[in-house]
Motif scaffolding. Sequence first.
Motif, short mmCIF file in Angstrom:
data_model
loop_
_atom_site.label_atom_id
_atom_site.label_comp_id
_atom_site.label_asym_id
_atom_site.label_seq_id
_atom_site.Cartn_x
_atom_site.Cartn_y
_atom_site.Cartn_z
N ASP A 24 0.82 -1.21 0.00
CA ASP A 24 0.00 0.00 0.00
C ASP A 24 0.85 1.26 0.00
O ASP A 24 0.51 2.25 -0.66
CB ASP A 24 -0.92 -0.01 1.22
N SER A 25 1.96 1.25 0.74
CA SER A 25 2.78 2.47 0.83
C SER A 25 3.33 2.85 -0.54
O SER A 25 3.38 4.04 -0.89
CB SER A 25 3.92 2.27 1.83
N ALA A 26 3.75 1.86 -1.32
CA ALA A 26 4.26 2.15 -2.66
C ALA A 26 3.17 2.77 -3.54
O ALA A 26 3.41 3.74 -4.26
CB ALA A 26 4.82 0.88 -3.30
N ALA A 27 1.97 2.21 -3.47
CA ALA A 27 0.88 2.72 -4.28
C ALA A 27 0.54 4.16 -3.91
O ALA A 27 0.32 5.01 -4.78
CB ALA A 27 -0.35 1.82 -4.13
N PHE A 28 0.51 4.44 -2.61
CA PHE A 28 0.13 5.79 -2.18
C PHE A 28 1.22 6.80 -2.51
O PHE A 28 0.92 7.93 -2.92
CB PHE A 28 -0.20 5.80 -0.70
N VAL A 29 2.49 6.43 -2.34
CA VAL A 29 3.56 7.35 -2.70
C VAL A 29 3.51 7.66 -4.20
O VAL A 29 3.70 8.81 -4.62
CB VAL A 29 4.93 6.78 -2.29
N ALA A 30 3.23 6.66 -5.02
CA ALA A 30 3.12 6.89 -6.45
C ALA A 30 1.99 7.88 -6.76
O ALA A 30 2.16 8.80 -7.59
CB ALA A 30 2.88 5.57 -7.17
N MET A 31 0.84 7.71 -6.12
CA MET A 31 -0.26 8.63 -6.36
C MET A 31 0.07 10.04 -5.86
O MET A 31 -0.28 11.04 -6.49
CB MET A 31 -1.54 8.10 -5.72
N ILE A 32 0.76 10.12 -4.72
CA ILE A 32 1.15 11.44 -4.21
C ILE A 32 2.09 12.15 -5.17
O ILE A 32 2.01 13.37 -5.36
CB ILE A 32 1.81 11.28 -2.82
N MET A 33 3.00 11.41 -5.80
CA MET A 33 3.97 12.03 -6.70
C MET A 33 3.32 12.65 -7.94
O MET A 33 3.94 13.47 -8.62
CB MET A 33 5.03 11.01 -7.12
N GLN B 177 0.76 -6.47 -3.40
CA GLN B 177 0.15 -6.87 -2.14
C GLN B 177 -0.80 -5.81 -1.58
O GLN B 177 -1.29 -5.97 -0.46
CB GLN B 177 1.26 -7.15 -1.10
N TRP B 178 -1.04 -4.75 -2.34
CA TRP B 178 -1.90 -3.70 -1.80
C TRP B 178 -3.36 -4.17 -1.76
O TRP B 178 -3.75 -5.09 -2.45
CB TRP B 178 -1.76 -2.42 -2.60
N ARG B 179 -4.14 -3.46 -0.94
CA ARG B 179 -5.55 -3.83 -0.73
C ARG B 179 -6.38 -3.57 -1.98
O ARG B 179 -5.97 -2.81 -2.87
CB ARG B 179 -6.11 -3.02 0.43
N GLU B 180 -7.55 -4.20 -2.02
CA GLU B 180 -8.45 -4.01 -3.18
C GLU B 180 -8.85 -2.55 -3.33
O GLU B 180 -8.92 -2.03 -4.46
CB GLU B 180 -9.69 -4.90 -3.02
N GLU B 181 -9.13 -1.89 -2.22
CA GLU B 181 -9.52 -0.48 -2.29
C GLU B 181 -8.38 0.35 -2.87
O GLU B 181 -8.59 1.25 -3.69
CB GLU B 181 -9.88 0.04 -0.90
N THR B 182 -7.14 0.05 -2.43
CA THR B 182 -5.97 0.76 -2.96
C THR B 182 -5.82 0.50 -4.45
O THR B 182 -5.53 1.41 -5.24
CB THR B 182 -4.70 0.33 -2.23
N ASP B 183 -6.05 -0.75 -4.87
CA ASP B 183 -5.93 -1.10 -6.28
C ASP B 183 -6.94 -0.32 -7.12
O ASP B 183 -6.62 0.17 -8.20
CB ASP B 183 -6.15 -2.61 -6.46
#
Length: 356
Positions: A156-165, A182-188
């Motif tokens: 999840d942390s990788a996905a969120f950092v990517a969106m923040i960038m 491995q991120w959550r379905e909501e994150t996906d």
Amino acid sequence: MSETGDAREYEVIVVGGGPAGLQTALYTTRLGHDTAVIDRGGGRAAMMLDTHNVVGVTEDVSGNEFLRTGREQIQSYGADIVTGLVTDVERGDDGRFRVTANDETYLADRVVLAVGFNDVRPDPPLPRTGKGLHYCLHCDAYMFIDRPVYVMGHGDSAAFVAMIMLNFTDEVDILLRGEEPQWREETDERLRAHPIDVVEAEISGMRKSDDGWLEAFEFEDGSVRHYRGGFPMYGSEYNSELAEQLGADLNDDGTVVVDDHGRTSVDGVFAVGDFTPGHNQVPVAMGEGAKAGIAVHMELREFPRSLDDIEANGPVSPDELPGLGRRVRDAAAEFEAARAPPIESDAGAEPAADDD
């Protein structure tokens, strides 16, 4: 500092010489407490090629320069710097702490843990830290405005950092490096709604410019993608061994539980900096160090005496003043003498003549 048997004795020992530890020691020393910083060297701040987001410190100051200036500052006020690895801390029957480093023993009334954590590094090939490999989004995002950026990781942390960038650039990739996400379905679901490429192939090679900065990664599927830099997001390993020895409460992520002033669940033990919950930033760490230093002072200072003490032992005697250690007092005298003219008494002086 004084000698007690085979141990060196201080009021405060700070374990760790990063920004948080040095700031704590700066406060405890200038507030009159014999202080030692025991530091093994290295640490995240030492890896900084440039210092970002610290008011009054320019970009051309490296982490090592920043830390060296801090060490020199606190030594000028009377603190000791000890180079070594602390391997053991325990509370004695007298309530004081016995700290072991380099097979030497130190005694302290208060211990401050500024031990930080280690970033989990991905496998190579990797660019040099600070020249394409960066661990602090809030410090370094500014460097990548309108530049292509990668984020390594699969949680999840990788996905969120990517969106923040995406606030800084329109070219952001997530590099899974052959791992399944491995991120959550909501994150996906959120990630798919943002224009981010998810690259599944592992990295097979790297291209760098003449000055050492990353230019591109080569992938096992034969593709080449160009990047200015990016962020690995594989988690942190907190240096919690000493806190565990002392019985301090830890959070689920490995950080130590502290109150607003850095006090842990163990009386007399404080913690500051990246070892505590919150943003891992140099200015934040320094602020925590300042608050903890003041809190330590308020626990250790001699005056004002309580009414109970006064009733039991009588009023404060002038012979007890000032209420600070001789080492700090001597250092303060040298510091003042180097910067100000001597103080002369007016007793017995003739009144100045009238200019009229």
